[in-house]
Design a protein around this motif. Structure first.
Motif, PDB file in Angstrom:
ATOM      1  N   VAL B 222       0.847  -1.188   0.000  1.00 27.94           N
ATOM      2  CA  VAL B 222       0.000   0.000   0.000  1.00 27.94           C
ATOM      3  C   VAL B 222       0.885   1.242   0.000  1.00 27.94           C
ATOM      4  CG1 VAL B 222      -1.745   1.308   1.291  1.00 27.94           C
ATOM      5  CG2 VAL B 222      -1.819  -1.196   1.291  1.00 27.94           C
ATOM      6  N   VAL B 223       0.630   2.170  -0.916  1.00 29.14           N
ATOM      7  CA  VAL B 223       1.382   3.425  -0.958  1.00 29.14           C
ATOM      8  C   VAL B 223       0.431   4.564  -0.604  1.00 29.14           C
ATOM      9  CG1 VAL B 223       2.608   5.051  -2.464  1.00 29.14           C
ATOM     10  CG2 VAL B 223       3.034   2.586  -2.670  1.00 29.14           C
ATOM     11  N   VAL B 224       0.801   5.319   0.430  1.00 28.58           N
ATOM     12  CA  VAL B 224      -0.046   6.409   0.910  1.00 28.58           C
ATOM     13  C   VAL B 224       0.482   7.742   0.377  1.00 28.58           C
ATOM     14  CG1 VAL B 224      -0.800   7.669   2.972  1.00 28.58           C
ATOM     15  CG2 VAL B 224      -0.685   5.168   3.000  1.00 28.58           C
ATOM     16  N   CYS B 225      -0.414   8.546  -0.185  1.00 25.95           N
ATOM     17  CA  CYS B 225      -0.023   9.879  -0.653  1.00 25.95           C
ATOM     18  C   CYS B 225      -1.229  10.801  -0.627  1.00 25.95           C
ATOM     19  CB  CYS B 225       0.562   9.809  -2.061  1.00 25.95           C
ATOM     20  SG  CYS B 225      -0.613   9.271  -3.312  1.00 25.95           S
ATOM     21  N   ASP B 226      -0.968  12.078  -0.824  1.00 26.74           N
ATOM     22  CA  ASP B 226      -2.024  13.070  -0.964  1.00 26.74           C
ATOM     23  C   ASP B 226      -2.785  12.808  -2.268  1.00 26.74           C
ATOM     24  OD1 ASP B 226      -3.380  15.690  -0.837  1.00 26.74           O
ATOM     25  OD2 ASP B 226      -2.007  16.190  -2.468  1.00 26.74           O
ATOM     26  N   GLY B 227      -4.078  13.150  -2.281  1.00 21.26           N
ATOM     27  CA  GLY B 227      -4.913  12.873  -3.443  1.00 21.26           C
ATOM     28  C   GLY B 227      -4.508  13.604  -4.707  1.00 21.26           C
ATOM     29  N   PHE B 228      -3.893  14.769  -4.564  1.00 26.93           N
ATOM     30  CA  PHE B 228      -3.409  15.503  -5.744  1.00 26.93           C
ATOM     31  C   PHE B 228      -2.297  14.698  -6.401  1.00 26.93           C
ATOM     32  CE2 PHE B 228      -0.665  18.425  -7.980  1.00 26.93           C
ATOM     33  CZ  PHE B 228      -1.529  19.325  -8.593  1.00 26.93           C
ATOM     34  N   VAL B 229      -1.348  14.268  -5.593  1.00 22.05           N
ATOM     35  CA  VAL B 229      -0.209  13.496  -6.096  1.00 22.05           C
ATOM     36  C   VAL B 229      -0.693  12.171  -6.693  1.00 22.05           C
ATOM     37  CG1 VAL B 229       1.947  12.349  -5.437  1.00 22.05           C
ATOM     38  CG2 VAL B 229       1.348  14.560  -4.426  1.00 22.05           C
ATOM     39  N   GLY B 230      -1.586  11.492  -5.982  1.00 23.28           N
ATOM     40  CA  GLY B 230      -2.095  10.207  -6.444  1.00 23.28           C
ATOM     41  C   GLY B 230      -2.814  10.313  -7.776  1.00 23.28           C
ATOM     42  N   ASN B 231      -3.614  11.354  -7.909  1.00 20.99           N
ATOM     43  CA  ASN B 231      -4.363  11.548  -9.148  1.00 20.99           C
ATOM     44  C   ASN B 231      -3.438  11.831 -10.328  1.00 20.99           C
ATOM     45  OD1 ASN B 231      -5.830  13.548 -11.129  1.00 20.99           O
ATOM     46  ND2 ASN B 231      -7.439  12.376 -10.138  1.00 20.99           N
ATOM     47  N   VAL B 232      -2.442  12.681 -10.096  1.00 16.97           N
ATOM     48  CA  VAL B 232      -1.483  13.015 -11.150  1.00 16.97           C
ATOM     49  C   VAL B 232      -0.714  11.761 -11.583  1.00 16.97           C
ATOM     50  CG1 VAL B 232       0.695  14.199 -11.554  1.00 16.97           C
ATOM     51  CG2 VAL B 232      -1.221  15.467 -10.603  1.00 16.97           C
ATOM     52  N   ILE B 233      -0.291  10.961 -10.619  1.00 17.11           N
ATOM     53  CA  ILE B 233       0.459   9.736 -10.919  1.00 17.11           C
ATOM     54  C   ILE B 233      -0.387   8.766 -11.743  1.00 17.11           C
ATOM     55  CG2 ILE B 233       1.282   7.592  -9.848  1.00 17.11           C
ATOM     56  CD1 ILE B 233       2.498   9.230  -7.679  1.00 17.11           C
ATOM     57  N   LEU B 234      -1.629   8.542 -11.311  1.00 16.17           N
ATOM     58  CA  LEU B 234      -2.504   7.601 -12.028  1.00 16.17           C
ATOM     59  C   LEU B 234      -2.680   8.016 -13.478  1.00 16.17           C
ATOM     60  CD1 LEU B 234      -5.625   6.517  -9.988  1.00 16.17           C
ATOM     61  CD2 LEU B 234      -3.700   5.159 -10.792  1.00 16.17           C
ATOM     62  N   LYS B 235      -2.969   9.290 -13.696  1.00 12.43           N
ATOM     63  CA  LYS B 235      -3.224   9.772 -15.054  1.00 12.43           C
ATOM     64  C   LYS B 235      -1.941   9.763 -15.878  1.00 12.43           C
ATOM     65  CE  LYS B 235      -7.318  12.499 -13.969  1.00 12.43           C
ATOM     66  NZ  LYS B 235      -7.741  13.830 -13.482  1.00 12.43           N
ATOM     67  N   PHE B 236      -0.821  10.088 -15.239  1.00 12.33           N
ATOM     68  CA  PHE B 236       0.479  10.025 -15.926  1.00 12.33           C
ATOM     69  C   PHE B 236       0.762   8.583 -16.349  1.00 12.33           C
ATOM     70  CE2 PHE B 236       5.158   9.420 -15.488  1.00 12.33           C
ATOM     71  CZ  PHE B 236       5.556  10.177 -16.577  1.00 12.33           C
ATOM     72  N   GLY B 237       0.520   7.642 -15.447  1.00 13.14           N
ATOM     73  CA  GLY B 237       0.767   6.229 -15.743  1.00 13.14           C
ATOM     74  C   GLY B 237      -0.093   5.730 -16.898  1.00 13.14           C
ATOM     75  N   GLU B 238      -1.365   6.100 -16.887  1.00 22.36           N
ATOM     76  CA  GLU B 238      -2.261   5.726 -17.982  1.00 22.36           C
ATOM     77  C   GLU B 238      -1.740   6.267 -19.306  1.00 22.36           C
ATOM     78  OE1 GLU B 238      -6.616   5.874 -15.777  1.00 22.36           O
ATOM     79  OE2 GLU B 238      -6.323   6.925 -17.668  1.00 22.36           O
ATOM     80  N   GLY B 239      -1.380   7.553 -19.289  1.00 23.41           N
ATOM     81  CA  GLY B 239      -0.897   8.203 -20.514  1.00 23.41           C
ATOM     82  C   GLY B 239       0.401   7.595 -20.996  1.00 23.41           C
ATOM     83  N   LEU B 240       1.304   7.302 -20.069  1.00 30.01           N
ATOM     84  CA  LEU B 240       2.613   6.753 -20.436  1.00 30.01           C
ATOM     85  C   LEU B 240       2.465   5.354 -21.031  1.00 30.01           C
ATOM     86  CD1 LEU B 240       5.658   7.309 -20.400  1.00 30.01           C
ATOM     87  CD2 LEU B 240       5.761   6.230 -18.158  1.00 30.01           C
ATOM     88  N   GLY B 241       1.614   4.533 -20.414  1.00 27.23           N
ATOM     89  CA  GLY B 241       1.364   3.188 -20.933  1.00 27.23           C
ATOM     90  C   GLY B 241       0.861   3.246 -22.371  1.00 27.23           C
ATOM     91  N   MET B 242      -0.111   4.124 -22.597  1.00 28.12           N
ATOM     92  CA  MET B 242      -0.689   4.300 -23.929  1.00 28.12           C
ATOM     93  C   MET B 242       0.380   4.791 -24.916  1.00 28.12           C
ATOM     94  SD  MET B 242      -3.684   3.938 -25.226  1.00 28.12           S
ATOM     95  CE  MET B 242      -4.951   4.215 -23.973  1.00 28.12           C
ATOM     96  N   PHE B 243       1.209   5.722 -24.466  1.00 25.65           N
ATOM     97  CA  PHE B 243       2.259   6.300 -25.308  1.00 25.65           C
ATOM     98  C   PHE B 243       3.260   5.222 -25.732  1.00 25.65           C
ATOM     99  CE2 PHE B 243       6.429   8.782 -25.155  1.00 25.65           C
ATOM    100  CZ  PHE B 243       6.329   9.253 -26.458  1.00 25.65           C
TER     101      PHE B 243
END
Lengths: 341, 341
Positions: B222-243
């Motif tokens: 489990v990785v704990v972070c602030d929701g701003f950071v978590g949201n940015v990471i998730l969307k970055f990961g989705e975009g990077l995978g697609m890229f």
């Protein structure tokens, strides 16, 4: 043009750093001063059958900052550390720029202490070029400051714009604010307060908010964020790329003979992809906002990355990026911004 | 066991949502109430040759929250919106859990307003399972709160631990704090203040700081972070995978006949990889900390994702994750933490 290179920095020092410098001097119109343990550096030069010269010289430094040390304390204590000596050469005008592989913390501390900040800039920051659908998207701050205030985000936006214009050659760089939604009112307090400040700037082209996926998508040229967020994203991206690569490899390994043959056939295509995703192709990450040209390289930098970083260091000097930042910061009257809000 | 599903939520509503529900009812020992426009829902059921029944029923709701609307305002205004009606069914005990595809903001607002928070929890948060070398690593908060205080990080750590234990079946989940270095003193103010609080907790196993690369590396559960950071990471990961996927495809397209044959040969391997990286396999992201079981699904969820989310909603109820969180929050006396510091 003379670039001071910390030959003792990074995981592959001094071998790879010295080889990178040798190649840079061969390929570009610039000279390099290798800073560090002269016996070790000379040994690598001899192994490579290269002689010291006016163009490729050595400046001895007896100490090295180790990875575990507290950066700022180590920089203050070890006055003869290679990174400290390299920075001093730039401060004293004996070199035009510094290339620093290895510990980001030590490099930032050495630059802040040795070169000082551009007037009006409170927080220099690290600009990292990231491969994207646009070619390159610049992420900054990617790790120098982890408690940014709106003023620091404004500084980053201005500095990133000049880097994109003069180093990446983009006439009118689009600057995005990294957020969790498109609307101006979205996000955390930092973003909500930063947005209207970026809108007011005269010397940059502010696109508005962008989201995480816009970094690989290349929606803008420059993405501005707090250094904590930028650092986490960079490391996450590195890890995810490696993870996907291993999954592909394992999936092929588990498959039969035909798939292995297939993998061999697409190997050239994958290799060109790997090159496209290779951050080191782009030559390090400049620390913008200090009085001088200063490039930080990943600790795992090999000769090619070092060579590219030396080239970019030369371009920073040639294009006078520091001068352009200085002018913009004055024109935008950034000093007036409250750094506590 | 009865799950209320917002049949009007997400990009492929109601078709894909209804088909997902049909399959869930077939495969699992639970019933589903489809909430939304009954004419439209009935149409999809007819197209699928499925009859309404005790196990798969419809609850009519005349309104829908659109993607552009302000979540909290829309939830207050549209009392007959499908997500509001679905949440009400759970609140009134007519259903045991809610599955909400579509707008995260609207789902969070509906849950907070409709179900309320567990006593002692100030900020419910979204736990997103991410594929990693460990199998799954849970990232939370991944978008509910963008100005977290240390108290909210403590809440997230406790909630994430119970989710990992009871839903992922990990006996003693390791909890990491997302930071930019390993040492306890590293990072921004939020992390520096959170670290000692997590160390003190009795009901979770705190690993220490982790960095961005530790998420795909699966260093912790489990990785704990602030929701701003978590949201940015998730969307970055989705975009990077697609890229990366597009880069591979383009690289193969540009190659010759042999490479195209090769690509066909490794296609099964790549397909299994895609499945491994597919977030939807894991069945949505629970909103933890509200009084009830509530699963948020990606707006692009198709039938399989919906089916999996319904299954996980059932598991949340069966395992009484909410009850376990409630007990832990009391035992740790989380209410005593100052939410302003």
């Amino acid at each position: 043009m003379k670039i001071a290179v910390d030959a003792m920095g990074g995981d592959y020092a001094p071998e790879e750093v010295v080889i990178g410098a040798i190649n840079a001097v061969k390929e570009y119109k610039l000279d390099v001063v290798l800073v560090g343990d002269e016996t070790k550096i000379r040994k690598v030069l001899q192994d490579q059958h290269v002689k010291e010269s006016e163009r490729l010289s050595i400046a001895h430094a007896s100490e090295v900052i180790e990875m575990g040390e507290h950066p700022a304390q180590a920089i203050r204590k070890k006055k003869d550390a290679s990174i400290v000596v390299a920075t001093r050469l730039a401060r004293d005008g004996k070199c035009d720029a510094v290339v620093a592989p290895g510990s980001t913390g030590a490099a930032v501390a050495a630059a802040l202490l040795g070169l000082g900040r551009i007037k009006g800039i409170e927080r220099p920051c690290i600009a990292t070029p990231i491969p994207s659908k646009r070619g390159i998207t610049v992420l900054l701050d990617s790790g120098a400051n982890s408690n940014s205030k709106p003023k620091h985000m404004v500084e980053a936006a201005i500095m990133g714009s000049h880097y994109a214009k003069y180093i990446l050659g983009i006439e009118k760089p689009q600057i995005g604010l990294l957020n969790i939604g498109e609307e101006a009112t979205k996000g955390n307090e930092l973003c909500q307060q930063t947005y209207p400040l970026l809108e007011k700037l005269k010397t940059i082209s502010f696109y508005g908010n962008v989201e995480g996926r816009d970094i690989p998508n290349g929606t803008v040229d420059v993405v501005v964020c707090d250094g904590f967020v930028g650092n986490v994203i960079l490391k996450f991206g590195e890890g995810l790329g490696m993870f996907i690569y291993q999954l592909v490899r394992d999936a092929i390994k588990r498959s039969g003979f035909i798939a292995k043959l297939g993998a061999m056939a697409i190997y050239p295509a994958l290799k060109s992809l790997k090159k496209q995703l290779d951050f080191t192709e782009y030559g390090g990450a400049p620390l913008l906002g200090v009085n001088g040209s200063f490039i930080i390289c990943h600790g795992s930098s090999k000769a090619k990355a070092i060579k590219n970083a030396i080239r970019v260091a030369g371009e920073l000097v040639e294009q006078d990026v520091t001068g352009h930042i200085r002018t913009s910061i004055e024109e935008e009257e950034v000093e007036q911004y409250d750094s506590e809000s």
